[in-house]
Scaffold this motif. Structure first.
Motif, PDB file in Angstrom:
ATOM      1  N   GLY A 284     -15.077  10.553   4.373  1.00  0.00           N
ATOM      2  CA  GLY A 284     -14.036  10.057   5.255  1.00  0.00           C
ATOM      3  C   GLY A 284     -13.040  11.109   5.698  1.00  0.00           C
ATOM      4  O   GLY A 284     -13.231  12.302   5.511  1.00  0.00           O
ATOM      5  N   GLY A 285     -11.965  10.600   6.268  1.00  0.00           N
ATOM      6  CA  GLY A 285     -10.944  11.453   6.851  1.00  0.00           C
ATOM      7  C   GLY A 285      -9.834  11.802   5.881  1.00  0.00           C
ATOM      8  O   GLY A 285     -10.019  11.816   4.669  1.00  0.00           O
TER       9      GLY A 285
ATOM     10  N   ALA B 105      -7.637  11.171  -2.191  1.00  0.00           N
ATOM     11  CA  ALA B 105      -8.998  11.696  -2.326  1.00  0.00           C
ATOM     12  C   ALA B 105      -8.977  13.208  -2.485  1.00  0.00           C
ATOM     13  O   ALA B 105      -9.734  13.768  -3.286  1.00  0.00           O
ATOM     14  CB  ALA B 105      -9.844  11.282  -1.126  1.00  0.00           C
ATOM     15  N   ASP B 106      -8.092  13.866  -1.742  1.00  0.00           N
ATOM     16  CA  ASP B 106      -7.979  15.321  -1.887  1.00  0.00           C
ATOM     17  C   ASP B 106      -7.493  15.692  -3.284  1.00  0.00           C
ATOM     18  O   ASP B 106      -7.915  16.704  -3.855  1.00  0.00           O
ATOM     19  CB  ASP B 106      -7.036  15.895  -0.831  1.00  0.00           C
ATOM     20  CG  ASP B 106      -7.638  15.836   0.568  1.00  0.00           C
ATOM     21  OD1 ASP B 106      -8.871  15.656   0.699  1.00  0.00           O
ATOM     22  OD2 ASP B 106      -6.862  15.971   1.540  1.00  0.00           O
TER      23      ASP B 106
ATOM     24  N   PRO C 106     -10.566   7.950   1.840  1.00  0.00           N
ATOM     25  CA  PRO C 106      -9.288   7.322   2.154  1.00  0.00           C
ATOM     26  C   PRO C 106      -9.288   5.842   1.805  1.00  0.00           C
ATOM     27  O   PRO C 106     -10.288   5.154   2.023  1.00  0.00           O
ATOM     28  CB  PRO C 106      -9.122   7.518   3.653  1.00  0.00           C
ATOM     29  CG  PRO C 106     -10.403   8.037   4.161  1.00  0.00           C
ATOM     30  CD  PRO C 106     -11.257   8.430   3.021  1.00  0.00           C
ATOM     31  N   TYR C 107      -8.195   5.385   1.246  1.00  0.00           N
ATOM     32  CA  TYR C 107      -7.978   3.958   1.051  1.00  0.00           C
ATOM     33  C   TYR C 107      -6.860   3.512   1.981  1.00  0.00           C
ATOM     34  O   TYR C 107      -7.090   2.754   2.915  1.00  0.00           O
ATOM     35  CB  TYR C 107      -7.655   3.620  -0.412  1.00  0.00           C
ATOM     36  CG  TYR C 107      -7.342   2.160  -0.619  1.00  0.00           C
ATOM     37  CD1 TYR C 107      -8.332   1.195  -0.389  1.00  0.00           C
ATOM     38  CD2 TYR C 107      -6.081   1.731  -0.997  1.00  0.00           C
ATOM     39  CE1 TYR C 107      -8.045  -0.162  -0.539  1.00  0.00           C
ATOM     40  CE2 TYR C 107      -5.795   0.383  -1.157  1.00  0.00           C
ATOM     41  CZ  TYR C 107      -6.782  -0.559  -0.924  1.00  0.00           C
ATOM     42  OH  TYR C 107      -6.493  -1.900  -1.071  1.00  0.00           O
ATOM     43  N   ARG C 108      -5.665   4.033   1.797  1.00  0.00           N
ATOM     44  CA  ARG C 108      -4.517   3.622   2.617  1.00  0.00           C
ATOM     45  C   ARG C 108      -4.313   4.507   3.843  1.00  0.00           C
ATOM     46  O   ARG C 108      -3.753   4.049   4.840  1.00  0.00           O
ATOM     47  CB  ARG C 108      -3.234   3.673   1.782  1.00  0.00           C
ATOM     48  CG  ARG C 108      -3.176   2.646   0.682  1.00  0.00           C
ATOM     49  CD  ARG C 108      -1.894   2.755  -0.104  1.00  0.00           C
ATOM     50  NE  ARG C 108      -0.749   2.340   0.702  1.00  0.00           N
ATOM     51  CZ  ARG C 108       0.513   2.542   0.360  1.00  0.00           C
ATOM     52  NH1 ARG C 108       0.801   3.185  -0.754  1.00  0.00           N
ATOM     53  NH2 ARG C 108       1.485   2.125   1.128  1.00  0.00           N
ATOM     54  N   SER C 109      -4.719   5.750   3.772  1.00  0.00           N
ATOM     55  CA  SER C 109      -4.433   6.720   4.830  1.00  0.00           C
ATOM     56  C   SER C 109      -4.842   6.196   6.201  1.00  0.00           C
ATOM     57  O   SER C 109      -5.971   5.751   6.405  1.00  0.00           O
ATOM     58  CB  SER C 109      -5.166   8.033   4.566  1.00  0.00           C
ATOM     59  OG  SER C 109      -4.724   8.610   3.370  1.00  0.00           O
ATOM     60  N   GLY C 110      -3.901   6.245   7.119  1.00  0.00           N
ATOM     61  CA  GLY C 110      -4.170   5.862   8.497  1.00  0.00           C
ATOM     62  C   GLY C 110      -4.341   4.376   8.735  1.00  0.00           C
ATOM     63  O   GLY C 110      -4.733   3.966   9.825  1.00  0.00           O
ATOM     64  N   THR C 111      -4.057   3.549   7.742  1.00  0.00           N
ATOM     65  CA  THR C 111      -4.287   2.110   7.895  1.00  0.00           C
ATOM     66  C   THR C 111      -3.027   1.324   8.206  1.00  0.00           C
ATOM     67  O   THR C 111      -3.122   0.171   8.639  1.00  0.00           O
ATOM     68  CB  THR C 111      -4.881   1.501   6.606  1.00  0.00           C
ATOM     69  OG1 THR C 111      -3.911   1.579   5.568  1.00  0.00           O
ATOM     70  CG2 THR C 111      -6.177   2.190   6.200  1.00  0.00           C
ATOM     71  N   GLY C 112      -1.863   1.893   7.931  1.00  0.00           N
ATOM     72  CA  GLY C 112      -0.636   1.112   8.019  1.00  0.00           C
ATOM     73  C   GLY C 112      -0.682  -0.067   7.070  1.00  0.00           C
ATOM     74  O   GLY C 112       0.015  -1.060   7.265  1.00  0.00           O
ATOM     75  N   ASP C 113      -1.522   0.036   6.048  1.00  0.00           N
ATOM     76  CA  ASP C 113      -1.751  -1.012   5.053  1.00  0.00           C
ATOM     77  C   ASP C 113      -2.299  -2.308   5.659  1.00  0.00           C
ATOM     78  O   ASP C 113      -2.180  -3.381   5.064  1.00  0.00           O
ATOM     79  CB  ASP C 113      -0.494  -1.289   4.222  1.00  0.00           C
ATOM     80  CG  ASP C 113      -0.141  -0.109   3.320  1.00  0.00           C
ATOM     81  OD1 ASP C 113      -1.052   0.683   2.984  1.00  0.00           O
ATOM     82  OD2 ASP C 113       1.037   0.023   2.953  1.00  0.00           O
ATOM     83  N   ASP C 114      -2.942  -2.197   6.825  1.00  0.00           N
ATOM     84  CA  ASP C 114      -3.621  -3.342   7.447  1.00  0.00           C
ATOM     85  C   ASP C 114      -4.795  -3.746   6.548  1.00  0.00           C
ATOM     86  O   ASP C 114      -5.667  -2.921   6.258  1.00  0.00           O
ATOM     87  CB  ASP C 114      -4.122  -2.943   8.828  1.00  0.00           C
ATOM     88  CG  ASP C 114      -4.912  -4.047   9.506  1.00  0.00           C
ATOM     89  OD1 ASP C 114      -6.006  -4.397   9.010  1.00  0.00           O
ATOM     90  OD2 ASP C 114      -4.448  -4.559  10.540  1.00  0.00           O
ATOM     91  N   PRO C 115      -4.830  -4.991   6.087  1.00  0.00           N
ATOM     92  CA  PRO C 115      -5.882  -5.418   5.152  1.00  0.00           C
ATOM     93  C   PRO C 115      -7.305  -5.195   5.684  1.00  0.00           C
ATOM     94  O   PRO C 115      -8.199  -4.860   4.907  1.00  0.00           O
ATOM     95  CB  PRO C 115      -5.620  -6.915   4.951  1.00  0.00           C
ATOM     96  CG  PRO C 115      -4.196  -7.118   5.332  1.00  0.00           C
ATOM     97  CD  PRO C 115      -3.873  -6.064   6.355  1.00  0.00           C
TER      98      PRO C 115
ATOM     99  N   ARG D 152     -15.308  -0.493   2.109  1.00  0.00           N
ATOM    100  CA  ARG D 152     -16.703  -0.688   2.500  1.00  0.00           C
ATOM    101  C   ARG D 152     -17.402   0.657   2.715  1.00  0.00           C
ATOM    102  O   ARG D 152     -18.544   0.853   2.287  1.00  0.00           O
ATOM    103  CB  ARG D 152     -16.790  -1.558   3.752  1.00  0.00           C
ATOM    104  CG  ARG D 152     -18.210  -1.939   4.139  1.00  0.00           C
ATOM    105  CD  ARG D 152     -18.321  -2.966   5.272  1.00  0.00           C
ATOM    106  NE  ARG D 152     -17.344  -2.818   6.337  1.00  0.00           N
ATOM    107  CZ  ARG D 152     -16.242  -3.562   6.497  1.00  0.00           C
ATOM    108  NH1 ARG D 152     -15.969  -4.528   5.627  1.00  0.00           N
ATOM    109  NH2 ARG D 152     -15.419  -3.360   7.505  1.00  0.00           N
ATOM    110  N   ALA D 153     -16.732   1.613   3.356  1.00  0.00           N
ATOM    111  CA  ALA D 153     -17.324   2.940   3.579  1.00  0.00           C
ATOM    112  C   ALA D 153     -17.640   3.625   2.253  1.00  0.00           C
ATOM    113  O   ALA D 153     -18.713   4.235   2.100  1.00  0.00           O
ATOM    114  CB  ALA D 153     -16.381   3.796   4.421  1.00  0.00           C
ATOM    115  N   MET D 154     -16.729   3.513   1.283  1.00  0.00           N
ATOM    116  CA  MET D 154     -16.996   4.106  -0.027  1.00  0.00           C
ATOM    117  C   MET D 154     -18.158   3.403  -0.718  1.00  0.00           C
ATOM    118  O   MET D 154     -19.036   4.039  -1.309  1.00  0.00           O
ATOM    119  CB  MET D 154     -15.739   4.074  -0.895  1.00  0.00           C
ATOM    120  CG  MET D 154     -14.703   5.095  -0.457  1.00  0.00           C
ATOM    121  SD  MET D 154     -13.232   5.106  -1.494  1.00  0.00           S
ATOM    122  CE  MET D 154     -12.203   3.952  -0.588  1.00  0.00           C
TER     123      MET D 154
END
Length: 117
Positions: free
Chosen positions: A86-87, A92-93, A7-16, A24-26
């Motif tokens: 990730g989630g 990613a899918d 995930p890049y944007r998923s679940g972030t609300g685009d919070d930087p 970082r996880a990737m």
């Protein structure tokens, strides 16, 4: 060469800060792959600098849509496998589905990735 897809944007609300945590996880997974003898890559490592150079101002703007996923899709065409981390993530899918349609290996955890040759 293994594409790390998560995930890049998923679940972030685009919070930087949350976007950065996803990158970082990737990157942390990519480092494990590198130390195991693989060549890991992420679409973000290529797309984010291009977005900056193009003048993108936020995730989801027209430049983001032009560059972000198309870079990952072109990169995937050169890879041997995908590591999905990730989630939830439609992007990613989508990389996983494309990898499978191209006959590439898809791993769902670092422990599943075979040793480098």
């Amino acid at each position: 060469m293994i594409l790390v897809a998560g995930p890049y944007r998923s679940g972030t609300g685009d919070d930087p800060h949350k976007l950065e945590a996803n990158v970082r996880a990737m990157n942390e997974s990519a480092l494990v792959l590198f130390r195991a003898g693989h060549l890991p890559v992420t679409g973000e490592a290529l797309a984010l600098p291009l977005l900056d150079a193009a003048g993108s101002t936020r995730p989801g703007d027209p430049l983001f849509d032009e560059i972000f996923h198309p870079v990952a899709e072109q990169l995937l065409a050169r890879c041997d496998a995908v590591l999905r981390i990730g989630g939830a993530s439609r992007g990613a899918d989508r990389m996983v589905a494309r990898a499978r349609s191209q006959g590439l290996a898809v791993y769902t955890g670092l422990a599943d990735v075979p040793a480098a040759r």
